[in-house]
Design an enzyme around this catalytic site. Structure first.
Site, mmCIF file in Angstrom:
data_model
loop_
_atom_site.group_PDB
_atom_site.id
_atom_site.type_symbol
_atom_site.label_atom_id
_atom_site.label_comp_id
_atom_site.label_asym_id
_atom_site.label_seq_id
_atom_site.Cartn_x
_atom_site.Cartn_y
_atom_site.Cartn_z
ATOM 1 N N LEU A 1 0.773 -1.142 0.043
ATOM 2 C CA LEU A 1 0.079 0.139 0.121
ATOM 3 C C LEU A 1 0.878 1.311 -0.072
ATOM 4 O O LEU A 1 0.583 2.113 -0.651
ATOM 5 C CB LEU A 1 -0.905 0.029 1.283
ATOM 6 C CG LEU A 1 -1.816 1.125 1.452
ATOM 7 C CD1 LEU A 1 -2.783 1.510 0.003
ATOM 8 C CD2 LEU A 1 -2.419 1.219 2.735
ATOM 9 N N HIS A 2 1.783 1.299 0.907
ATOM 10 C CA HIS A 2 2.705 2.358 0.790
ATOM 11 C C HIS A 2 3.331 2.531 -0.387
ATOM 12 O O HIS A 2 3.373 3.797 -0.862
ATOM 13 C CB HIS A 2 3.946 2.027 2.141
ATOM 14 C CG HIS A 2 4.883 3.205 1.869
ATOM 15 N ND1 HIS A 2 4.997 4.459 2.141
ATOM 16 C CD2 HIS A 2 6.366 3.030 1.659
ATOM 17 C CE1 HIS A 2 6.097 5.107 1.969
ATOM 18 N NE2 HIS A 2 6.989 4.085 1.733
#
Length: 188
Positions: free
Chosen positions: A28-29
């Site tokens: 996600l990052h």
């Protein structure tokens, strides 16, 4: 923050849930960095269940329908599909409350601080020990994800704090982890 998507970790005999959550959060990052997204937030609705330092088995994404659609269209979950179950996008319940989900950083290791001081001041470890006592260490009771830094490639614990519940939302920007010191996400 009118919509959300829940991403639930599936049981896996080979990988512990904490390891899978770290991998999911790292992916996600990377996606948020690539998108330069500041309008997507996260929460971990199960972080209090089970082990105190666990984020739980659900990563909840918060945002507008357009922002969530854009993120999901990037294929950021590639490689995780066997380990997760993603819900359809849904509207946030009308009677929801809100809270801030933010990153907390701590100077937890006296030995690490001593090595850093020795390196920065040209001291020996013994000299650094004289300046930095063991009492500077802190025990942290917050849940965390173990992730790898994109810039330094080092592994670290990203501590996550869910703030106090509020009745009204607060608008703001989210960082590349989907966390904010001021903006709230729906909590239900």
């Amino acid at each position: 923050m009118d919509y959300y998507i829940d991403i639930r970790l599936l049981p896996d005999p080979e990988f512990p849930a904490a390891m899978l959550m770290g991998a999911l959060f790292s992916k996600l990052h990377r996606a948020l960095v690539d998108l330069r997204a500041t309008d997507l937030g996260v929460s971990f609705p199960e972080h209090r269940n089970g082990h105190k330092k666990s984020l739980g088995q659900v990563l909840r994404l918060h945002g507008s329908a357009a922002a969530l659609d854009h993120l999901m269209a990037t294929g950021w979950l590639k490689g995780m599909r066997d380990h997760i179950s993603a819900s359809d996008m849904a509207e946030v319940p009308a009677d929801t409350r809100y809270l801030v989900v933010c990153r907390r950083q701590f100077k937890t290791s006296a030995e690490r601080l001593r090595r850093r001081r020795a390196r920065r001041h040209g001291e020996t470890l013994e000299q650094a020990r004289e300046h930095i006592p063991d009492s500077v260490e802190r025990k942290v009771d917050l849940p965390f994800a173990t992730i790898r830094s994109l810039s330094t490639r080092q592994t670290f614990h990203l501590f996550v704090e869910h703030g106090d519940i509020r009745q009204d939302p607060v608008a703001g920007r989210f960082n590349a982890y989907g966390l904010s010191d001021e903006a709230t996400v729906p909590w239900f």
